[in-house]
Design a protein around this motif. Sequence first.
Motif, short mmCIF file in Angstrom:
data_model
loop_
_atom_site.label_atom_id
_atom_site.label_comp_id
_atom_site.label_asym_id
_atom_site.label_seq_id
_atom_site.Cartn_x
_atom_site.Cartn_y
_atom_site.Cartn_z
N ASN A 357 6.43 -55.03 11.12
CA ASN A 357 6.44 -56.49 11.29
C ASN A 357 5.02 -57.04 11.38
O ASN A 357 4.72 -58.10 10.85
CB ASN A 357 7.24 -56.85 12.54
N LEU A 358 4.14 -56.29 12.05
CA LEU A 358 2.73 -56.68 12.12
C LEU A 358 2.12 -56.73 10.73
O LEU A 358 1.43 -57.68 10.37
CB LEU A 358 1.96 -55.71 13.02
N LEU A 359 2.38 -55.69 9.93
CA LEU A 359 1.83 -55.62 8.58
C LEU A 359 2.31 -56.76 7.71
O LEU A 359 1.54 -57.34 6.94
CB LEU A 359 2.19 -54.27 7.95
N PHE A 360 3.60 -57.09 7.82
CA PHE A 360 4.13 -58.20 7.03
C PHE A 360 3.44 -59.51 7.40
O PHE A 360 3.07 -60.31 6.53
CB PHE A 360 5.64 -58.33 7.22
N ASN A 361 3.27 -59.76 8.69
CA ASN A 361 2.64 -61.01 9.12
C ASN A 361 1.15 -61.04 8.76
O ASN A 361 0.61 -62.13 8.47
CB ASN A 361 2.86 -61.21 10.62
N MET A 362 0.49 -59.90 8.78
CA MET A 362 -0.89 -59.85 8.30
C MET A 362 -0.96 -60.24 6.83
O MET A 362 -1.82 -61.02 6.41
CB MET A 362 -1.46 -58.44 8.51
N LEU A 363 -0.03 -59.69 6.04
CA LEU A 363 0.04 -60.02 4.62
C LEU A 363 0.30 -61.50 4.42
O LEU A 363 -0.34 -62.16 3.57
CB LEU A 363 1.15 -59.19 3.96
N LEU A 364 1.19 -62.06 5.22
CA LEU A 364 1.59 -63.45 5.05
C LEU A 364 0.46 -64.42 5.38
O LEU A 364 0.17 -65.34 4.61
CB LEU A 364 2.81 -63.74 5.94
N ILE A 365 -0.20 -64.22 6.53
CA ILE A 365 -1.25 -65.18 6.90
C ILE A 365 -2.46 -65.06 5.98
O ILE A 365 -3.11 -66.07 5.68
CB ILE A 365 -1.67 -65.04 8.38
N LEU A 366 -2.76 -63.85 5.50
CA LEU A 366 -3.87 -63.71 4.56
C LEU A 366 -3.53 -64.38 3.23
O LEU A 366 -4.40 -65.01 2.61
CB LEU A 366 -4.19 -62.23 4.35
N SER A 367 -2.28 -64.27 2.82
CA SER A 367 -1.84 -64.93 1.58
C SER A 367 -1.98 -66.43 1.70
O SER A 367 -2.51 -67.10 0.79
CB SER A 367 -0.39 -64.57 1.26
N VAL A 368 -1.54 -66.99 2.81
CA VAL A 368 -1.63 -68.44 3.03
C VAL A 368 -3.10 -68.88 3.02
O VAL A 368 -3.45 -69.92 2.45
CB VAL A 368 -0.94 -68.85 4.35
N TYR A 369 -3.96 -68.07 3.64
CA TYR A 369 -5.38 -68.39 3.64
C TYR A 369 -5.93 -68.43 2.21
O TYR A 369 -6.63 -69.39 1.83
CB TYR A 369 -6.16 -67.37 4.48
N TYR A 370 -5.61 -67.42 1.40
CA TYR A 370 -6.12 -67.39 0.03
C TYR A 370 -5.47 -68.46 -0.85
O TYR A 370 -6.09 -68.94 -1.80
CB TYR A 370 -5.91 -66.00 -0.59
N PHE A 371 -4.24 -68.83 -0.54
CA PHE A 371 -3.59 -69.89 -1.30
C PHE A 371 -4.25 -71.25 -1.06
O PHE A 371 -4.21 -72.13 -1.92
CB PHE A 371 -2.11 -70.01 -0.92
N THR A 372 -4.84 -71.44 0.11
CA THR A 372 -5.36 -72.75 0.49
C THR A 372 -6.88 -72.86 0.48
O THR A 372 -7.41 -73.98 0.50
CB THR A 372 -4.87 -73.13 1.90
N THR A 373 -7.59 -71.74 0.44
CA THR A 373 -9.04 -71.80 0.56
C THR A 373 -9.70 -72.32 -0.72
O THR A 373 -9.09 -72.39 -1.78
CB THR A 373 -9.60 -70.40 0.90
N THR A 374 -10.98 -72.66 -0.60
CA THR A 374 -11.72 -73.21 -1.74
C THR A 374 -12.18 -72.15 -2.72
O THR A 374 -12.41 -72.45 -3.90
CB THR A 374 -12.97 -73.97 -1.25
N THR A 375 -12.33 -70.91 -2.25
CA THR A 375 -12.93 -69.85 -3.06
C THR A 375 -12.10 -68.58 -2.99
O THR A 375 -11.88 -68.05 -1.89
CB THR A 375 -14.37 -69.55 -2.59
N VAL A 376 -11.66 -68.09 -4.14
CA VAL A 376 -10.93 -66.82 -4.20
C VAL A 376 -11.56 -65.96 -5.30
O VAL A 376 -11.11 -65.95 -6.45
CB VAL A 376 -9.42 -67.02 -4.49
N HIS A 377 -12.63 -65.27 -4.94
CA HIS A 377 -13.20 -64.32 -5.89
C HIS A 377 -12.23 -63.16 -6.07
O HIS A 377 -11.50 -62.80 -5.13
CB HIS A 377 -14.55 -63.81 -5.39
#
Length: 450
Positions: A357-377
């Motif tokens: 469950n921890l791993l899934f939530n880590m994946l989810l919040i990182l995905s949301v961050y990359y979906f919304t951030t200004t820069t995704v190298h």
Amino acid sequence: MTINYSVNKTQIIRISLFLSLICLYAAFGYDLERTEYFKLISLYAVLCFLSVKIVQLNNENNSPLFILSILVRFVFLMAIPNLSQDFYRFIWDGRMIFEGFNPYLYTPDSFLTQGISPVPEAQILYNKMGPLSASHFTNYPPVSQFCYYLAAVFSNHSILGSVIVMRLLIIAADFGTFFFGRKLLKNLNLPVSYIYWYILNPFIIIELTGNLHFEGVMICFLVMSLYLLQKLKWQWAAVAFSLSVATKLIPLIFLPLVFKYLKLKKGFLFCAIVGLINIALFLPFISSEFITNYAGTVGLWFKNFEFNSSIFNIVKGIGYAFTGNNEIKILGPIMALLVILYIAITTYRSPLKDLKNLLFNMLLILSVYYFTTTTVHPWYISLLVILAVFSGYKYPLVWSATLILSYLAYASADNKENLWIIGLEYIFVYGAFIYEVILKKQIGRKQIEE
């Protein structure tokens, strides 16, 4: 005779695929410019196809995959990275430390514009790193700086020599990830063969080993930390997590989740260890000027830089419609604050009863961050790929296959992004994300109710 022929035929196919993969990586590493977009996309597409087939054909016997993962990495050993110029700044920083300078206090511009060469091959490094890197202070944390310093220790007068040293460090980190990753998969009751979706992923091989991005070192320490957490050795897990943060800052985004997972007392001590170790690692560089420079440079990622963004591009377009200007200096920090709010809500609402469950939530919040951030190298997504291995989700693997489209920005003379191309990339990513994270969950709930 038929059985022997069938076995030999299978072996021939397997060997042919292995040799083809090695030759294609050689072509990618030594005979490709990032402006050759048709060749770039074609090579990458074939590499992805062959890699999937090879993993599928060797699913029962992983030994050939391990050997192949070593061989394809060493194909790049003598290659100068061709998709990214960041490594020139890595070499610069390492040589600055070697020469006794604090790399956080000086920009390359501050020397070269005055005709001063503080490090060997300074003019070449300055010209190759590009004006954006040369005009800003470094933002790479101390473990990364130590790796750059090692490159200077062993090869202070040769760019290729420095490249080889850094590449060997990244290869070693990848096999640290392989070692601890297999153990973690086994403890999570998942097939250990899943690790090859990371270790033989063309995106990982090209961006980390090929282009010398130290996300590989960060991931090695993070996987080690997760394994130690699973073994209930949370103190040592905190040390490994600290080293991951001190390589690249992005794992800090997971601290609230880990805090809740470990409960109040252990969570507080875990965070304290991470904080104290990182302060100790930064201590040799710390001064009031360092704090100003570092904070300012990190802030640029939210207020000035933009590349390959998705939701931010939409928000920016709305801002253009109302003001006629690019409002990144306002919208970037607002998007970052919204992500912080999302992390707080997710942490509060998630039960975090086990590591899965921890791993899934880590994946989810990182995905949301990359979906919304200004820069995704492209290399940023490597962290999502390893989390996908342990959580069972495939959309990061889809993203790793489509990210190559972001390099088409370099096909134009002014390196301008084509929003249609970015849109195509994210159609696949969001399609896979919505299906896996939202639709499949709803389908599962309906089946349970029935």
